[in-house]
Design a protein around this motif. Structure first.
Motif, PDB file in Angstrom:
ATOM      1  N   GLU A 128      11.427  21.296  70.193  1.00 22.86           N
ATOM      2  CA  GLU A 128      10.653  22.257  70.995  1.00 22.86           C
ATOM      3  C   GLU A 128      11.626  23.158  71.756  1.00 22.86           C
ATOM      4  OE1 GLU A 128      10.007  22.678  74.501  1.00 22.86           O
ATOM      5  OE2 GLU A 128      11.517  21.223  75.018  1.00 22.86           O
ATOM      6  N   ARG A 129      11.223  24.408  71.900  1.00 20.40           N
ATOM      7  CA  ARG A 129      12.112  25.397  72.522  1.00 20.40           C
ATOM      8  C   ARG A 129      11.386  26.235  73.567  1.00 20.40           C
ATOM      9  NH1 ARG A 129      13.347  27.531  66.986  1.00 20.40           N
ATOM     10  NH2 ARG A 129      13.795  25.595  65.987  1.00 20.40           N
ATOM     11  N   ARG A 130      10.343  25.682  74.178  1.00 19.93           N
ATOM     12  CA  ARG A 130       9.565  26.465  75.136  1.00 19.93           C
ATOM     13  C   ARG A 130       9.626  25.925  76.556  1.00 19.93           C
ATOM     14  NH1 ARG A 130       4.618  29.232  72.408  1.00 19.93           N
ATOM     15  NH2 ARG A 130       4.326  29.744  74.577  1.00 19.93           N
ATOM     16  N   SER A 131      10.026  24.699  76.738  1.00 21.75           N
ATOM     17  CA  SER A 131      10.007  24.084  78.066  1.00 21.75           C
ATOM     18  C   SER A 131      11.140  24.615  78.943  1.00 21.75           C
ATOM     19  CB  SER A 131      10.138  22.561  77.940  1.00 21.75           C
ATOM     20  OG  SER A 131      11.416  22.229  77.462  1.00 21.75           O
ATOM     21  N   TRP A 132      11.052  24.249  80.214  1.00 14.10           N
ATOM     22  CA  TRP A 132      12.090  24.634  81.158  1.00 14.10           C
ATOM     23  C   TRP A 132      13.424  24.018  80.740  1.00 14.10           C
ATOM     24  CZ3 TRP A 132      15.268  21.813  84.404  1.00 14.10           C
ATOM     25  CH2 TRP A 132      15.963  22.549  85.358  1.00 14.10           C
ATOM     26  N   ALA A 133      13.419  22.784  80.277  1.00 19.60           N
ATOM     27  CA  ALA A 133      14.651  22.114  79.837  1.00 19.60           C
ATOM     28  C   ALA A 133      15.264  22.841  78.639  1.00 19.60           C
ATOM     29  CB  ALA A 133      14.361  20.659  79.485  1.00 19.60           C
ATOM     30  N   ALA A 134      14.409  23.281  77.728  1.00 16.96           N
ATOM     31  CA  ALA A 134      14.909  24.023  76.574  1.00 16.96           C
ATOM     32  C   ALA A 134      15.552  25.336  77.013  1.00 16.96           C
ATOM     33  CB  ALA A 134      13.781  24.285  75.587  1.00 16.96           C
ATOM     34  N   HIS A 135      14.951  25.999  77.983  1.00 11.94           N
ATOM     35  CA  HIS A 135      15.515  27.249  78.507  1.00 11.94           C
ATOM     36  C   HIS A 135      16.884  26.992  79.138  1.00 11.94           C
ATOM     37  CE1 HIS A 135      12.172  30.252  78.234  1.00 11.94           C
ATOM     38  NE2 HIS A 135      11.523  29.133  77.932  1.00 11.94           N
ATOM     39  N   GLN A 136      16.998  25.862  79.838  1.00 10.18           N
ATOM     40  CA  GLN A 136      18.273  25.529  80.466  1.00 10.18           C
ATOM     41  C   GLN A 136      19.340  25.208  79.420  1.00 10.18           C
ATOM     42  OE1 GLN A 136      18.800  26.015  83.745  1.00 10.18           O
ATOM     43  NE2 GLN A 136      16.712  26.803  83.586  1.00 10.18           N
ATOM     44  N   ILE A 137      18.959  24.536  78.371  1.00 12.25           N
ATOM     45  CA  ILE A 137      19.904  24.227  77.294  1.00 12.25           C
ATOM     46  C   ILE A 137      20.350  25.520  76.607  1.00 12.25           C
ATOM     47  CG2 ILE A 137      20.092  23.159  75.004  1.00 12.25           C
ATOM     48  CD1 ILE A 137      18.356  20.853  76.190  1.00 12.25           C
ATOM     49  N   ARG A 138      19.402  26.419  76.365  1.00 13.90           N
ATOM     50  CA  ARG A 138      19.748  27.716  75.772  1.00 13.90           C
ATOM     51  C   ARG A 138      20.709  28.479  76.669  1.00 13.90           C
ATOM     52  NH1 ARG A 138      17.924  33.082  76.126  1.00 13.90           N
ATOM     53  NH2 ARG A 138      18.088  34.231  74.163  1.00 13.90           N
ATOM     54  N   GLN A 139      20.404  28.462  77.960  1.00 16.38           N
ATOM     55  CA  GLN A 139      21.275  29.165  78.907  1.00 16.38           C
ATOM     56  C   GLN A 139      22.675  28.552  78.916  1.00 16.38           C
ATOM     57  OE1 GLN A 139      20.150  31.951  80.263  1.00 16.38           O
ATOM     58  NE2 GLN A 139      22.224  32.295  80.986  1.00 16.38           N
ATOM     59  N   ASP A 140      22.752  27.230  78.804  1.00 16.12           N
ATOM     60  CA  ASP A 140      24.048  26.563  78.756  1.00 16.12           C
ATOM     61  C   ASP A 140      24.823  26.961  77.498  1.00 16.12           C
ATOM     62  OD1 ASP A 140      26.041  24.594  79.633  1.00 16.12           O
ATOM     63  OD2 ASP A 140      25.375  23.485  77.841  1.00 16.12           O
ATOM     64  N   LEU A 141      24.136  27.024  76.370  1.00 21.25           N
ATOM     65  CA  LEU A 141      24.791  27.448  75.124  1.00 21.25           C
ATOM     66  C   LEU A 141      25.298  28.889  75.244  1.00 21.25           C
ATOM     67  CD1 LEU A 141      22.286  25.964  72.503  1.00 21.25           C
ATOM     68  CD2 LEU A 141      24.618  25.171  72.957  1.00 21.25           C
ATOM     69  N   LEU A 142      24.463  29.762  75.798  1.00 21.45           N
ATOM     70  CA  LEU A 142      24.862  31.160  75.982  1.00 21.45           C
ATOM     71  C   LEU A 142      26.046  31.286  76.942  1.00 21.45           C
ATOM     72  CD1 LEU A 142      21.379  32.915  76.209  1.00 21.45           C
ATOM     73  CD2 LEU A 142      23.050  33.103  74.353  1.00 21.45           C
ATOM     74  N   SER A 143      26.008  30.514  78.017  1.00 19.83           N
ATOM     75  CA  SER A 143      27.091  30.570  79.003  1.00 19.83           C
ATOM     76  C   SER A 143      28.412  30.094  78.413  1.00 19.83           C
ATOM     77  CB  SER A 143      26.753  29.719  80.222  1.00 19.83           C
ATOM     78  OG  SER A 143      25.643  30.223  80.884  1.00 19.83           O
ATOM     79  N   THR A 144      28.354  29.021  77.644  1.00 19.34           N
ATOM     80  CA  THR A 144      29.571  28.497  77.027  1.00 19.34           C
ATOM     81  C   THR A 144      30.165  29.509  76.051  1.00 19.34           C
ATOM     82  OG1 THR A 144      28.737  26.241  77.232  1.00 19.34           O
ATOM     83  CG2 THR A 144      30.514  26.602  75.658  1.00 19.34           C
ATOM     84  N   LEU A 145      29.316  30.085  75.212  1.00 21.01           N
ATOM     85  CA  LEU A 145      29.807  31.081  74.254  1.00 21.01           C
ATOM     86  C   LEU A 145      30.318  32.330  74.980  1.00 21.01           C
ATOM     87  CD1 LEU A 145      27.117  30.735  71.460  1.00 21.01           C
ATOM     88  CD2 LEU A 145      29.519  30.048  71.338  1.00 21.01           C
ATOM     89  N   SER A 146      29.636  32.737  76.024  1.00 22.15           N
ATOM     90  CA  SER A 146      30.060  33.901  76.793  1.00 22.15           C
ATOM     91  C   SER A 146      31.418  33.658  77.458  1.00 22.15           C
ATOM     92  CB  SER A 146      29.011  34.238  77.849  1.00 22.15           C
ATOM     93  OG  SER A 146      29.420  35.310  78.625  1.00 22.15           O
ATOM     94  N   TYR A 147      31.590  32.463  77.985  1.00 20.52           N
ATOM     95  CA  TYR A 147      32.868  32.108  78.609  1.00 20.52           C
ATOM     96  C   TYR A 147      33.995  32.154  77.571  1.00 20.52           C
ATOM     97  CZ  TYR A 147      36.552  29.389  80.787  1.00 20.52           C
ATOM     98  OH  TYR A 147      37.765  28.981  81.264  1.00 20.52           O
ATOM     99  N   GLU A 148      33.741  31.594  76.397  1.00 19.86           N
ATOM    100  CA  GLU A 148      34.756  31.595  75.344  1.00 19.86           C
ATOM    101  C   GLU A 148      35.073  33.024  74.879  1.00 19.86           C
ATOM    102  OE1 GLU A 148      36.592  29.114  74.220  1.00 19.86           O
ATOM    103  OE2 GLU A 148      35.591  27.661  75.507  1.00 19.86           O
ATOM    104  N   LEU A 149      34.046  33.863  74.803  1.00 20.04           N
ATOM    105  CA  LEU A 149      34.262  35.253  74.407  1.00 20.04           C
ATOM    106  C   LEU A 149      35.140  35.999  75.410  1.00 20.04           C
ATOM    107  CD1 LEU A 149      30.789  36.493  73.125  1.00 20.04           C
ATOM    108  CD2 LEU A 149      32.931  36.536  71.855  1.00 20.04           C
ATOM    109  N   SER A 150      34.916  35.756  76.682  1.00 17.74           N
ATOM    110  CA  SER A 150      35.596  36.526  77.734  1.00 17.74           C
ATOM    111  C   SER A 150      36.889  35.890  78.214  1.00 17.74           C
ATOM    112  CB  SER A 150      34.648  36.700  78.920  1.00 17.74           C
ATOM    113  OG  SER A 150      33.496  37.386  78.516  1.00 17.74           O
ATOM    114  N   SER A 151      37.259  34.783  77.615  1.00 20.38           N
ATOM    115  CA  SER A 151      38.486  34.103  78.028  1.00 20.38           C
ATOM    116  C   SER A 151      39.690  35.049  77.894  1.00 20.38           C
ATOM    117  CB  SER A 151      38.686  32.869  77.151  1.00 20.38           C
ATOM    118  OG  SER A 151      39.840  32.189  77.516  1.00 20.38           O
ATOM    119  N   ASN A 152      40.570  35.026  78.867  1.00 20.60           N
ATOM    120  CA  ASN A 152      41.798  35.846  78.930  1.00 20.60           C
ATOM    121  C   ASN A 152      41.554  37.330  79.193  1.00 20.60           C
ATOM    122  OD1 ASN A 152      43.619  33.746  78.616  1.00 20.60           O
ATOM    123  ND2 ASN A 152      43.688  33.943  76.399  1.00 20.60           N
ATOM    124  N   MET A 153      40.319  37.773  79.262  1.00 22.12           N
ATOM    125  CA  MET A 153      40.080  39.200  79.495  1.00 22.12           C
ATOM    126  C   MET A 153      40.499  39.620  80.900  1.00 22.12           C
ATOM    127  SD  MET A 153      39.236  40.577  76.713  1.00 22.12           S
ATOM    128  CE  MET A 153      38.783  42.188  77.300  1.00 22.12           C
TER     129      MET A 153
END
Length: 173
Positions: free
Chosen positions: A61-86
């Motif tokens: 399931e991808r609609r609950s508050w927990a799912a939103h938080q997990i999605r946000q965590d995935l996005l944050s991790t990828l965003s951090y890796e993208l912007s590393s050393n910038m």
């Protein structure tokens, strides 16, 4: 053949003074970090995105508050890796002209020393100091300009990639 290429570089470095070596080192580190980012984008980033998308798609399931938080965590991790050393790249870009300015001050001190010793009637004697004052300024500006160009390309790619990743991690409707 190598000697023919090396001699003009050696003369340029000698005319620019000691500060030019610091600028060369700074620009070398700057471009090393830029190439690290390019290498990350080419060889590592895709596998991170695939893993994040696979983790998201594996959720039942991808609609609950927990799912939103997990999605946000995935996005944050990828965003951090993208912007590393910038931020370090941006800092080095800002330091390059300042090192050039340091070289200018250093060269002008040499000009004033020559003027104090020989007087102001010997322009030939002052030419060396003036060269040491202008060459580092030019080198610092060239290093900064090339860095700004690379940084803007990297920033544009990062921005597009963040949008693309968000589109891949979709919610159930």
């Amino acid at each position: 053949m190598f000697g023919q290429l090396y001699e003009p570089v050696y003369l340029f470095m000698e005319r620019g003074g000691e500060v030019l070596y610091a600028i060369l080192g700074l620009v070398f580190i700057l471009w090393l970090l830029v190439l690290e980012r390019v290498g990350y984008f080419l060889f590592v980033h895709r596998s991170y995105v695939k893993a994040a998308v696979a983790e998201w798609e594996a959720r039942s399931e991808r609609r609950s508050w927990a799912a939103h938080q997990i999605r946000q965590d995935l996005l944050s991790t990828l965003s951090y890796e993208l912007s590393s050393n910038m931020s370090t790249i941006k800092m080095l870009i800002g330091l390059a002209p300042l090192f050039g300015l340091l070289g200018t001050v250093y060269g002008m001190i040499e000009v004033f020393d020559v003027m104090a010793f020989l007087g102001s009637g010997s322009p030939k004697a002052m030419a060396s100091g003036i060269s040491k004052a202008t060459i580092p300024t030019m080198a610092g500006m060239v290093g900064a300009i090339t860095g700004v160009f690379a940084q803007s390309l990297l920033d544009r790619y990062i921005k597009r990639e963040k949008i693309r990743i968000e589109d891949q991690l979709t919610f159930d409707h």
